[in-house]
Design a protein around this motif. Structure first.
Motif, PDB file in Angstrom:
ATOM      1  N   ASP A 235      -8.641   0.216  24.138  1.00 52.41           N
ATOM      2  CA  ASP A 235      -9.450   0.760  22.912  1.00 52.41           C
ATOM      3  C   ASP A 235      -8.157   0.983  21.995  1.00 52.41           C
ATOM      4  O   ASP A 235      -8.435   2.159  21.378  1.00 52.41           O
ATOM      5  CB  ASP A 235      -9.480   2.069  23.881  1.00 52.41           C
ATOM      6  N   ARG A 236      -7.518  -0.654  21.391  1.00 51.50           N
ATOM      7  CA  ARG A 236      -7.224  -0.465  20.108  1.00 51.50           C
ATOM      8  C   ARG A 236      -8.185  -1.421  18.942  1.00 51.50           C
ATOM      9  O   ARG A 236      -8.510  -2.463  19.336  1.00 51.50           O
ATOM     10  CB  ARG A 236      -5.895  -0.197  20.778  1.00 51.50           C
ATOM     11  N   PRO A 237      -7.408  -1.294  18.080  1.00 55.15           N
ATOM     12  CA  PRO A 237      -7.528  -2.759  16.952  1.00 55.15           C
ATOM     13  C   PRO A 237      -7.212  -4.213  17.791  1.00 55.15           C
ATOM     14  O   PRO A 237      -6.139  -3.357  17.798  1.00 55.15           O
ATOM     15  CB  PRO A 237      -7.588  -2.210  15.694  1.00 55.15           C
ATOM     16  N   ALA A 238      -7.980  -5.069  17.376  1.00 52.06           N
ATOM     17  CA  ALA A 238      -7.091  -5.948  18.031  1.00 52.06           C
ATOM     18  C   ALA A 238      -7.542  -7.105  16.965  1.00 52.06           C
ATOM     19  O   ALA A 238      -7.972  -7.557  16.176  1.00 52.06           O
ATOM     20  CB  ALA A 238      -7.544  -5.996  19.848  1.00 52.06           C
ATOM     21  N   ILE A 239      -7.406  -8.283  17.610  1.00 51.40           N
ATOM     22  CA  ILE A 239      -6.802  -9.777  16.844  1.00 51.40           C
ATOM     23  C   ILE A 239      -6.807 -10.460  17.544  1.00 51.40           C
ATOM     24  O   ILE A 239      -6.236 -10.693  18.530  1.00 51.40           O
ATOM     25  CB  ILE A 239      -5.141 -10.086  16.356  1.00 51.40           C
ATOM     26  N   LEU A 240      -8.093 -11.545  17.791  1.00 53.62           N
ATOM     27  CA  LEU A 240      -8.247 -12.711  18.662  1.00 53.62           C
ATOM     28  C   LEU A 240      -8.101 -14.169  18.147  1.00 53.62           C
ATOM     29  O   LEU A 240      -8.117 -14.051  16.751  1.00 53.62           O
ATOM     30  CB  LEU A 240     -10.009 -12.873  18.613  1.00 53.62           C
ATOM     31  N   ASP A 248       2.018 -20.880  16.253  1.00 54.91           N
ATOM     32  CA  ASP A 248       1.432 -19.882  15.933  1.00 54.91           C
ATOM     33  C   ASP A 248       1.176 -18.402  16.572  1.00 54.91           C
ATOM     34  O   ASP A 248       1.402 -16.679  16.309  1.00 54.91           O
ATOM     35  CB  ASP A 248       0.018 -20.132  15.643  1.00 54.91           C
ATOM     36  N   LEU A 249       0.688 -18.105  17.752  1.00 53.10           N
ATOM     37  CA  LEU A 249       0.729 -16.933  18.906  1.00 53.10           C
ATOM     38  C   LEU A 249       1.627 -16.449  18.448  1.00 53.10           C
ATOM     39  O   LEU A 249       1.908 -14.835  19.061  1.00 53.10           O
ATOM     40  CB  LEU A 249      -0.265 -17.904  20.230  1.00 53.10           C
ATOM     41  N   GLU A 250       2.814 -18.128  18.950  1.00 54.04           N
ATOM     42  CA  GLU A 250       4.336 -16.295  19.294  1.00 54.04           C
ATOM     43  C   GLU A 250       4.785 -16.118  18.070  1.00 54.04           C
ATOM     44  O   GLU A 250       4.985 -14.433  18.403  1.00 54.04           O
ATOM     45  CB  GLU A 250       5.699 -17.516  19.893  1.00 54.04           C
ATOM     46  N   GLU A 251       4.072 -16.689  16.953  1.00 53.77           N
ATOM     47  CA  GLU A 251       5.016 -15.735  16.176  1.00 53.77           C
ATOM     48  C   GLU A 251       4.550 -14.665  15.635  1.00 53.77           C
ATOM     49  O   GLU A 251       4.233 -13.311  15.102  1.00 53.77           O
ATOM     50  CB  GLU A 251       5.137 -16.160  14.572  1.00 53.77           C
ATOM     51  N   LEU A 252       2.569 -14.311  15.763  1.00 52.30           N
ATOM     52  CA  LEU A 252       2.281 -13.254  15.567  1.00 52.30           C
ATOM     53  C   LEU A 252       1.986 -12.348  16.899  1.00 52.30           C
ATOM     54  O   LEU A 252       1.999 -10.658  16.812  1.00 52.30           O
ATOM     55  CB  LEU A 252       0.473 -13.991  15.441  1.00 52.30           C
ATOM     56  N   LEU A 253       2.461 -12.356  17.995  1.00 52.53           N
ATOM     57  CA  LEU A 253       3.035 -11.378  18.750  1.00 52.53           C
ATOM     58  C   LEU A 253       4.374 -11.194  18.430  1.00 52.53           C
ATOM     59  O   LEU A 253       4.014 -10.035  18.666  1.00 52.53           O
ATOM     60  CB  LEU A 253       2.451 -11.964  20.441  1.00 52.53           C
ATOM     61  N   GLU A 254       4.774 -11.400  17.755  1.00 53.16           N
ATOM     62  CA  GLU A 254       6.117 -11.208  17.334  1.00 53.16           C
ATOM     63  C   GLU A 254       5.811  -9.910  16.653  1.00 53.16           C
ATOM     64  O   GLU A 254       6.448  -8.659  16.224  1.00 53.16           O
ATOM     65  CB  GLU A 254       7.278 -12.506  16.589  1.00 53.16           C
ATOM     66  N   GLN A 255       5.176  -9.913  15.993  1.00 47.64           N
ATOM     67  CA  GLN A 255       4.658  -9.498  14.083  1.00 47.64           C
ATOM     68  C   GLN A 255       3.950  -7.901  14.275  1.00 47.64           C
ATOM     69  O   GLN A 255       4.286  -7.392  13.425  1.00 47.64           O
ATOM     70  CB  GLN A 255       4.304  -9.953  13.296  1.00 47.64           C
ATOM     71  N   GLU A 257       3.883  -6.575  16.990  1.00 47.37           N
ATOM     72  CA  GLU A 257       4.754  -5.769  18.628  1.00 47.37           C
ATOM     73  C   GLU A 257       4.674  -4.191  17.499  1.00 47.37           C
ATOM     74  O   GLU A 257       5.793  -3.886  16.174  1.00 47.37           O
ATOM     75  CB  GLU A 257       5.994  -6.755  19.068  1.00 47.37           C
ATOM     76  N   GLY A 258       4.535  -3.181  18.744  1.00 46.81           N
ATOM     77  CA  GLY A 258       4.974  -1.871  17.916  1.00 46.81           C
ATOM     78  C   GLY A 258       4.479  -1.488  16.694  1.00 46.81           C
ATOM     79  O   GLY A 258       4.084  -0.660  15.795  1.00 46.81           O
ATOM     80  N   GLU A 259       3.018  -2.284  16.287  1.00 52.32           N
ATOM     81  CA  GLU A 259       1.915  -2.156  14.995  1.00 52.32           C
ATOM     82  C   GLU A 259      -0.039  -1.097  15.352  1.00 52.32           C
ATOM     83  O   GLU A 259      -0.447  -0.914  14.420  1.00 52.32           O
ATOM     84  CB  GLU A 259       1.747  -3.441  14.824  1.00 52.32           C
ATOM     85  N   GLY A 260       0.770  -0.927  16.886  1.00 48.71           N
ATOM     86  CA  GLY A 260      -1.101  -0.361  17.702  1.00 48.71           C
ATOM     87  C   GLY A 260      -1.855  -1.436  17.567  1.00 48.71           C
ATOM     88  O   GLY A 260      -2.945  -0.974  17.247  1.00 48.71           O
ATOM     89  N   VAL A 261      -1.390  -3.112  17.284  1.00 46.45           N
ATOM     90  CA  VAL A 261      -3.120  -3.664  17.577  1.00 46.45           C
ATOM     91  C   VAL A 261      -1.978  -4.535  18.363  1.00 46.45           C
ATOM     92  O   VAL A 261      -1.201  -5.072  19.090  1.00 46.45           O
ATOM     93  CB  VAL A 261      -2.487  -4.646  15.910  1.00 46.45           C
ATOM     94  N   ASP A 262      -3.689  -4.822  19.619  1.00 44.17           N
ATOM     95  CA  ASP A 262      -3.557  -5.443  20.384  1.00 44.17           C
ATOM     96  C   ASP A 262      -3.714  -7.402  20.136  1.00 44.17           C
ATOM     97  O   ASP A 262      -4.660  -7.008  18.982  1.00 44.17           O
ATOM     98  CB  ASP A 262      -4.485  -5.189  21.600  1.00 44.17           C
ATOM     99  N   GLU A 279       4.736 -12.604  28.819  1.00 43.01           N
ATOM    100  CA  GLU A 279       4.357 -12.034  29.222  1.00 43.01           C
ATOM    101  C   GLU A 279       5.162 -10.374  29.079  1.00 43.01           C
ATOM    102  O   GLU A 279       4.955  -9.271  29.605  1.00 43.01           O
ATOM    103  CB  GLU A 279       5.548 -12.316  31.191  1.00 43.01           C
ATOM    104  N   GLU A 280       6.163 -10.410  28.366  1.00 49.85           N
ATOM    105  CA  GLU A 280       6.855  -9.480  27.531  1.00 49.85           C
ATOM    106  C   GLU A 280       5.955  -8.511  26.505  1.00 49.85           C
ATOM    107  O   GLU A 280       6.308  -7.421  26.516  1.00 49.85           O
ATOM    108  CB  GLU A 280       8.453  -9.957  27.116  1.00 49.85           C
ATOM    109  N   TYR A 281       4.913  -9.077  26.836  1.00 47.51           N
ATOM    110  CA  TYR A 281       4.492  -8.479  25.170  1.00 47.51           C
ATOM    111  C   TYR A 281       3.022  -7.471  25.792  1.00 47.51           C
ATOM    112  O   TYR A 281       2.188  -8.018  26.045  1.00 47.51           O
ATOM    113  CB  TYR A 281       3.721  -9.293  24.134  1.00 47.51           C
ATOM    114  N   ASP A 282       3.700  -6.917  25.817  1.00 48.08           N
ATOM    115  CA  ASP A 282       2.439  -5.292  26.697  1.00 48.08           C
ATOM    116  C   ASP A 282       1.150  -5.294  25.869  1.00 48.08           C
ATOM    117  O   ASP A 282       0.127  -4.837  26.209  1.00 48.08           O
ATOM    118  CB  ASP A 282       3.435  -4.091  26.061  1.00 48.08           C
ATOM    119  N   HIS A 283       1.080  -5.568  24.247  1.00 45.01           N
ATOM    120  CA  HIS A 283      -0.575  -5.840  23.207  1.00 45.01           C
ATOM    121  C   HIS A 283      -0.893  -7.148  24.124  1.00 45.01           C
ATOM    122  O   HIS A 283      -1.666  -7.286  23.044  1.00 45.01           O
ATOM    123  CB  HIS A 283       0.117  -5.786  22.115  1.00 45.01           C
TER     124      HIS A 283
END
Ligand code: SF4
Ligand code: SF3
Length: 562
Positions: A235-240, A248-255, A257-262, A279-283
């Motif tokens: 139930d959070r805003p998200a990027i597909l 690209d995915l790696e850098e997006l996951l880094e950026q 993190e902690g932004e309230g976006v899945d 695996e380490e990225y909860d979002h």
């Protein structure tokens, strides 16, 4: 304006798109792509001449590889961008020639093919030339067919080489083959046999480049591990994120993190969930949706921004176009684009992230999980169990059903085939073809899932590696004696590379569907049938029977008691 493109499986009437592409590519873009590919062939010719004299220009070879990638189906629909690239190609060619002439000596225009000397600046002149240099400019049908087969095989190699390059891996031999192969398509003295030889060589280079990419992926992100990937939503805003580019995915996951976006994956990005590094990225929540061609409905329902890292982009509906971002070689007129990395700095996804924060969470379209992560390491870790199960008769064999998915209604064949295979047969898959059956509940054999998903289309290398290692472990001389049948689905040019890679390893009897490529002439089909026993798919019933016979004829499968 007319066009002629027959490079993918969905080409009109299995012949050619001549007015506009089924993929949405317009005639303008198609013609400029023809001119660009021709120019790249000329540049490759010059680069080969230079290489023979010890001059290797890194900018040129990367430009060739990225340029080819941009012309693969569903990558780039932007005619203005192609015009710019064509002009940049002229500039690079001038610089390379100047360097050659300074370091080695003069070259006469007459010694070069026209593709390596022609240039113009005005758009009208570019379009005029484009109309002359497409695939139909080769009159002999068989030579044209082989030139196309070689060019498309090389386009796939280029895509994989580019992915590896982004991750810091490259191999001179691969770049050199791309150049040599492209240059050969301009050479009217090349015989049919020589072209066939190059086509087969492109398969070997296909294996090599997929191996490099596999090593780039696994050394950067770890070996994929069997993973249950969530297909529901939070139930959070998200990027597909869609396409194939893990960096690209790696850098997006880094950026994010902690932004309230899945972050969710789509299409060919699904296998990213099996890499330990992510695996380490909860979002990093799960996978949303299915294969590329369902993106109109799925992107609509997703609500948040979508990032297309590579193919397959479908021209977006107006309702979600403003939240469809492209990056890398992907472009579509009017869509926001995330620019390339500069000076080793990551791409800047901030605009996309801020956009996501203003959007609604994704609409739930499915629930549950899908298994993933059965790349070569995970499967070969269990090689002993697999071998024992084959010898005990618990596993009758494997059917490789990897490749691409698409809109063609006949692709239902793959779903029906998966359902109809007996429960002692395992499906090995990679690529987006998996979406035809990866959500069916096909069970397992002694804990080994009946659908083993090795990953993206480029991870088809895993399937080959599994076969080659089983061959060695079992002491089988001929790869075709393994209880493995091949029932491949193709759509775009990377699948052509995968097919040629299998052929280069001596795999025979491959079924190819849902249709054979339109660009294969009758003679080329005859050669493929004669040399490799390639066949088009038949009905599910007929193919099922034939596949089971093939599996049972393996000397490794125990004969059932009379
Ligand atoms: Fe037609 Fe395929 Fe070419 Fe698109 S890529 S224009 S659908 S043949
Ligand atoms: Fe699929 Fe486009 Fe080929 Fe990578 S995403 S397999 S079609």
């Amino acid at each position: 304006m007319s066009m002629y493109c027959d490079q993918c499986q969905e080409t009109i009437d299995n012949e050619a798109c001549t007015v506009t592409g089924v993929c949405g590519k317009d005639a303008q873009t198609a013609n400029l792509q023809d001119l660009f590919v021709w120019e790249l062939k000329g540049l490759a010719y010059l680069a080969e001449e230079a290489r023979a004299d010890g001059i290797v220009d890194q900018d040129v070879r990367v430009f060739i590889v990225e340029g080819l990638f941009s012309t693969i189906t569903n990558v780039n629909f932007d005619p203005e961008w192609f015009e710019e690239q064509i002009r940049e190609g002229f500039e690079l060619r001038r610089q390379l020639r100047e360097r050659y002439e300074n370091e080695v000596g003069p070259i006469e225009d007459a010694d070069l093919p026209e593709a390596a000397t022609w240039e113009a600046d005005e758009s009208a002149a570019l379009y005029e030339k484009a109309a002359e240099v497409g695939v139909l400019s080769t009159e002999n049908e068989d030579v044209r067919s082989l030139r196309e087969l070689l060019t498309y095989g090389i386009k796939g190699i280029a895509a994989y080489a580019d992915h590896a390059y982004v991750l810091g891996e490259q191999k001179d031999e691969v770049f050199a083959f791309v150049q040599r192969g492209l240059a050969a398509t301009l050479d009217d003295t090349k015989s049919v046999d020589e072209l066939i030889g190059l086509v087969l060589e492109s398969g070997e280079v296909g294996v090599e480049v997929m191996e490099i990419l596999d090593s780039a992926h696994t050394s950067t992100y770890g070996h994929p591990e069997p993973t249950e990937v969530d297909i529901g939503v939070r139930d959070r805003p998200a990027i597909l994120v869609s396409g194939h580019d893990l960096k690209d995915l790696e850098e997006l996951l880094e950026q994010t993190e902690g932004e309230g976006v899945d972050v969710y994956t789509h299409g060919e990005m699904l296998p990213a969930h099996a890499y330990p590094a992510f695996e380490e990225y909860d979002h990093f929540v799960g996978n949303y949706g299915n294969a590329w061609w369902q993106q109109h409905d799925e992107f609509e329902a997703f609500n948040g921004p979508v990032l297309m890292t590579t193919n397959c982009l479908v021209p977006p509906n107006d309702s979600y176009a403003d939240r469809t971002y492209t990056t890398g070689v992907v472009r579509f007129p009017g869509l926001p684009h995330v620019e390339d990395r500069e000076d080793g700095e990551p791409k800047d996804f901030s605009r996309l992230i801020e956009h996501a924060k203003e959007t609604e969470p994704p609409e739930e379209i499915e629930t549950g999980t899908v298994p993933n992560g059965f790349a070569h390491n995970a499967v070969l870790d269990r090689a002993e169990d697999v071998i024992e199960a084959i010898q005990a008769g618990d596993i009758r064999g494997f059917v490789v059903m990897g490749g691409c998915d698409g809109r063609h209604p006949e692709r239902e064949y793959y779903t029906e085939m998966a359902k109809s295979l007996p429960d002692d047969v395992i499906i090995l898959t990679a690529g987006c073809a998996k979406y035809r059956y990866n959500k069916l509940d096909l069970g397992d054999i002694g804990g080994i899932p009946r659908v083993l998903d090795a990953g993206q289309c480029n991870d088809s290398y895993s399937l080959l590696k599994i076969a080659m290692e089983l061959q060695e472990a079992l002491g089988v001389e001929d790869i075709n004696d393994l209880p493995i049948a091949y029932d491949i689905a193709w759509y775009e040019q990377k699948a052509v590379t995968v097919l040629l890679a299998l052929l280069s390893q001596g795999v025979e009897g491959i079924r190819l569907g849902p249709t054979l490529p339109a660009f294969l002439s009758d003679t080329v089909v005859e050669v493929l049938v004669e040399e490799f026993d390639i066949k088009p798919v038949d009905s599910v019933e007929a193919d099922r029977e034939a596949i089971l016979e093939e599996l049972e004829s393996s000397p490794l499968v125990p004969t059932p008691p009379a």
